[in-house]
Design an enzyme around this catalytic site. Sequence first.
Site, PDB file in Angstrom:
ATOM      1  N   GLY D 165     -15.354 -65.688  71.964  1.00 39.60           N
ATOM      2  CA  GLY D 165     -16.538 -64.797  71.310  1.00 39.60           C
ATOM      3  C   GLY D 165     -17.020 -64.295  72.579  1.00 39.60           C
ATOM      4  O   GLY D 165     -17.007 -64.359  73.482  1.00 39.60           O
ATOM      5  N   CYS D 166     -17.416 -63.048  72.113  1.00 41.33           N
ATOM      6  CA  CYS D 166     -18.343 -62.272  73.209  1.00 41.33           C
ATOM      7  C   CYS D 166     -19.298 -62.879  73.924  1.00 41.33           C
ATOM      8  O   CYS D 166     -19.612 -62.892  75.228  1.00 41.33           O
ATOM      9  CB  CYS D 166     -18.547 -60.634  72.745  1.00 41.33           C
TER      10      CYS D 166
END
Lengths: 364, 364, 364, 364
Positions: D165-166
Amino acid sequence: MRSRLAAENAPQPAARPIIRVGIIGATGYVGGELIRLLQRHPNVRIVGLQARGREADPVSAVHPHLARTGLVLDSSLPEADAVFLALPHGAAAALVPDLVAKGVRVIDLGPDFRLRAAADYPRWYGFEHPAPELLAAAVYGLPELHRAELAALADAQVAIVGSPGCFPTATLLALAPLARAGLIADLVVDAKTGVSGAGRDPRPELTYSEVNESVRAYGIGGHRHVAEMEQELAWLSPTADANPGANGVDFLPNLVPMTRGILAACHVRPTRPLTSPELRELYDQAYRDEPFVEVSDTPVATGQTLGSNFCRVHVSFDERTGRILAIGVEDNLVKGAAGQAVQAFNIVFGLPEITGLEQLPLAP
Amino acid sequence: MRSRLAAENAPQPAARPIIRVGIIGATGYVGGELIRLLQRHPNVRIVGLQARGREADPVSAVHPHLARTGLVLDSSLPEADAVFLALPHGAAAALVPDLVAKGVRVIDLGPDFRLRAAADYPRWYGFEHPAPELLAAAVYGLPELHRAELAALADAQVAIVGSPGCFPTATLLALAPLARAGLIADLVVDAKTGVSGAGRDPRPELTYSEVNESVRAYGIGGHRHVAEMEQELAWLSPTADANPGANGVDFLPNLVPMTRGILAACHVRPTRPLTSPELRELYDQAYRDEPFVEVSDTPVATGQTLGSNFCRVHVSFDERTGRILAIGVEDNLVKGAAGQAVQAFNIVFGLPEITGLEQLPLAP
Amino acid sequence: MRSRLAAENAPQPAARPIIRVGIIGATGYVGGELIRLLQRHPNVRIVGLQARGREADPVSAVHPHLARTGLVLDSSLPEADAVFLALPHGAAAALVPDLVAKGVRVIDLGPDFRLRAAADYPRWYGFEHPAPELLAAAVYGLPELHRAELAALADAQVAIVGSPGCFPTATLLALAPLARAGLIADLVVDAKTGVSGAGRDPRPELTYSEVNESVRAYGIGGHRHVAEMEQELAWLSPTADANPGANGVDFLPNLVPMTRGILAACHVRPTRPLTSPELRELYDQAYRDEPFVEVSDTPVATGQTLGSNFCRVHVSFDERTGRILAIGVEDNLVKGAAGQAVQAFNIVFGLPEITGLEQLPLAP
Amino acid sequence: MRSRLAAENAPQPAARPIIRVGIIGATGYVGGELIRLLQRHPNVRIVGLQARGREADPVSAVHPHLARTGLVLDSSLPEADAVFLALPHGAAAALVPDLVAKGVRVIDLGPDFRLRAAADYPRWYGFEHPAPELLAAAVYGLPELHRAELAALADAQVAIVGSPGCFPTATLLALAPLARAGLIADLVVDAKTGVSGAGRDPRPELTYSEVNESVRAYGIGGHRHVAEMEQELAWLSPTADANPGANGVDFLPNLVPMTRGILAACHVRPTRPLTSPELRELYDQAYRDEPFVEVSDTPVATGQTLGSNFCRVHVSFDERTGRILAIGVEDNLVKGAAGQAVQAFNIVFGLPEITGLEQLPLAP
């Protein structure tokens, strides 16, 4: 806390007239601005906020910034002296006949009562107007153009204000002195607007990521606000020959990455040579007594009007090209919508025109 | 780490021509973009970055995002085959004579070699051109208009490219097919630009708080880029009569709150009635083979070009007003500056025109 | 026009006390906000705006949005009952002794009278305080913490308000109920601010292009506002042991691309387990009667406070991590500066605390 | 034109391995970035773009900036060597078993293959994982932590990359050197993100008007990305005792008005006193050979990474508070999504890790 604020805000004992006001369509951005302005208006008591499908919902559910007002949203309105409508086109036309039949003063912020010619509704808005007989009675609510007619509504049996669109307001205020003098031979209007004018509905092209860091033109081939511009330019023109909208106003709106603000740049080829002093004199005379139009010697910016009811205008003549450039800037949600509606309301009710609109702009 | 990246980026053993390139004025935004593009250009070796008062300073001191290049800034340049200059007006004119005398190919991104008439410099830029004899030799570096002349510089003794301004690029690409066909009777250009075009100097009106949430027109009465527009529109026009710039191009730039991007809206009154299919055919023919001009059937937005060398063009005819609207959008620092300069450089050096410019736009 | 607006704004005949107010440092953003608020304050007459090197300059020269006030900037002030100072640190300390000697009530919006310990000035601000004897007399102007002391200034011989910094205001209002109850065992404050807090000077890192589309932390290793936070947290703490600032407040400000607004996220490890109902009860009790602090059940956003004097607070307990999150949001130029100063001024002059501060937030 | 660009972009005659790649979920922002990067990847041929309900639709219908690629969207994929999935959680888990059964290498950009423990899916994502047996085979695709495991997928029967994920990417890269050394005693992560991370769906809270000029915290009480952070911090920790996530990572994301960029500020109380030189040495050693992690001596900003695969890290020790501040910045759509996925893909296919990711950041 709410009670404390309310107490301190309470009307002083003066014998001030209080007008009972309702708002239909209170959940949008224009509705929110109406609440913000009217809640602080010394002659207004907001008696109801109508919104489809709402029953005693706190206004903070849709307008968190207005939590302190303690107002609630409902699906119907109690009795009111005046009603503001902030609805999509076509919706107000269905409601207004009943309201005026009850003697309610109506200020409609949508387009349903802006146009005089019933035939313009199918052409520009795609619907047959259900109450064409009311169009003649309605007044186009740009006070700087129609102040006397608005004042005459005080005693009229039917009082409907068709409050102007955001683009026509900035455009017409920038052009009115030239149009009245029959000076416009050719006209291009290129406008730039913030996104709030598109309303609150989440459409794919209006998300932050799509709007940010990008400019685009839209409404190419004929934005609906052209109808108002052409109507009012014709009305302003001294003769049919001098009507700059006769051949169709070339109007282009552009969406720019900001929330509020409209700048309308009007590129005008004049009917005769002008000097700059003539031009300034013309505008100073036109707007000297206007409480909300400021003629500026220096270029204007939309940010100089944020949150206020001012429209600032700058005009110049370019000897190189022989063209006049007239620029108007405003906060599209105030002078371009809710503030202007309150200004017209004040006139209709015989109040000082600036009542409740004294806020200075917010900058930066 | 730097070394690892360098190693993997290293030229493959092919016998690829390598051109030694220097950049003068490397600390501004255009300078940064030149570095970004040229550092990844397979036929370029950046041999020096010149910036006043710098001695072996790492490029990251002014361009943190370019830290990985490992380049340094110096107060002078080593020997180079080509030099790009990104300097304020007047500065390049003083340096270029020496450079061309040494046989260096010059791509100037300022205005000093864009105008053919020496008299235009005092008029538009306020200085006497110190090397007027070089103006005739210089080529206006808009490849879509002057590709053959740029290619001819390959063998010329004196090779100077006057790389176009950001506004003229978008404007001329939007108008060229109409101008060439002598179709423009009357013209208003209303452009919107991001702030990066104003450069990197911290001026009071360019701080975030002043620019954000505001639009303003500027350069009222004659932006300097008008000079280029008038020159090139005259050049494009089939006859002197058909020159739309003859009476002065009415050009208005507007500053909008974004960093990059220009949209030029060209409002054109045509010399004769046109149909929309005619118009589309005209533009398709004009740009069918252009690697960096995209004719779009749907309205264009500046955000569709971010970081790329594309100019996107949309054209339409409005039957109601009888006007043509031609819109061009671009990234002002790429097609409007550094990218276009690299495109011209490629042509001058006989390379495929898109070399080093293949990046697709970044969206959103 | 100016005269008409003035006339309609004129005080009604009521026997309202009028306080003569001067502003020193009127050209910055905080100065502009003071003018915006005080010009509409029913008990205030602005008698002078002082700015270095200005002589009878119209205020519109620096604040175009305030053109309508008709005020002028001068290099000196006439006699006044109260003076607001909006100056860089060190500048007010030099002027205030003379003002208080003349009996003027002083509200200083800089840091020169916020700290009780003279030794904190060289440590945090790098200058020796020239009037340390006045520090004891000054009151830290956060009404929610020091209302009684502010009210006591009404009759004091020396009346100096050290109006709080923007970050401490949001942080202390978010933390005060916890700090008073001795509940904070460990504390991290991570704040996000718009750019206007950095003032109006055009610095290279504050241009639009540098700020837009980027977030960065700054003041790493100790922002000056930490001094106020530690002082007030100690003052709030029931015992020296319970002082969460004893070991140094870990405070990190971040610059985000917006003009106004501060969000202070306070990550708290509590001294004992808590339930969420306990937490809510604590905050409701603390702020029930506060006119400008709103405890919100739903997460808060800076945009809900724009242009208003509200601070909105949201608090929650996370069972997974055992931490409390207390968030405060405000408009940094209003509750974080000019509005808060007016609020304290009202208390010092015995006026209802909300006078002149009734504006609702502007959204969107 | 398309053909011309394609021709000039065509693979040179070298015997370069070409991998056939499909993308499922090509219409979102991450899908667009995958196309942007893979289309220019010298070893990739995009053989198909799958999007629900599309049949031979030009990619420009959803990604106008990618018009030049000439690609089309379809409801199914042809045979491919590798497939990237950019889908909402739960959707990839349903498709991947079939893909791996066919021997396709899978890079999933959603969360469905990031977590090792099947029980974490109902807890954090609210669904039972349909293929828990594949979770053990999947590799968490953060190359800086799991490079060897990614490389081992080259020969594995089942090759699934769960691309991070970011938020975890920026957070873990900022913390990894400390976590590996067992130095984290207490941890608060306060992150700021642009809006593009929320995807492309038009939700009411993501319109421009709602996001602009406002900051808000969200995901209070547990953002889903915490699961990855805790898993990887545990994996990095030298002993179970030293695991900073053992008691739950305190992570707070904040939405700021920008399109791209994440800044993760990690406030760390260390297990033992440290000197700044120790800290720097630790990070330099950790990242010296990393192609995409830059340790910066000066504070970092998200704008320094725009459009690139870089993560920039800044670390400092504050003697006053005894805390370490470790900050990581990235472009959330590149290193935080599509770029990282391509980086892992390169490793899985034995290509130089930076292939197709050499773009320098775009600034300003």
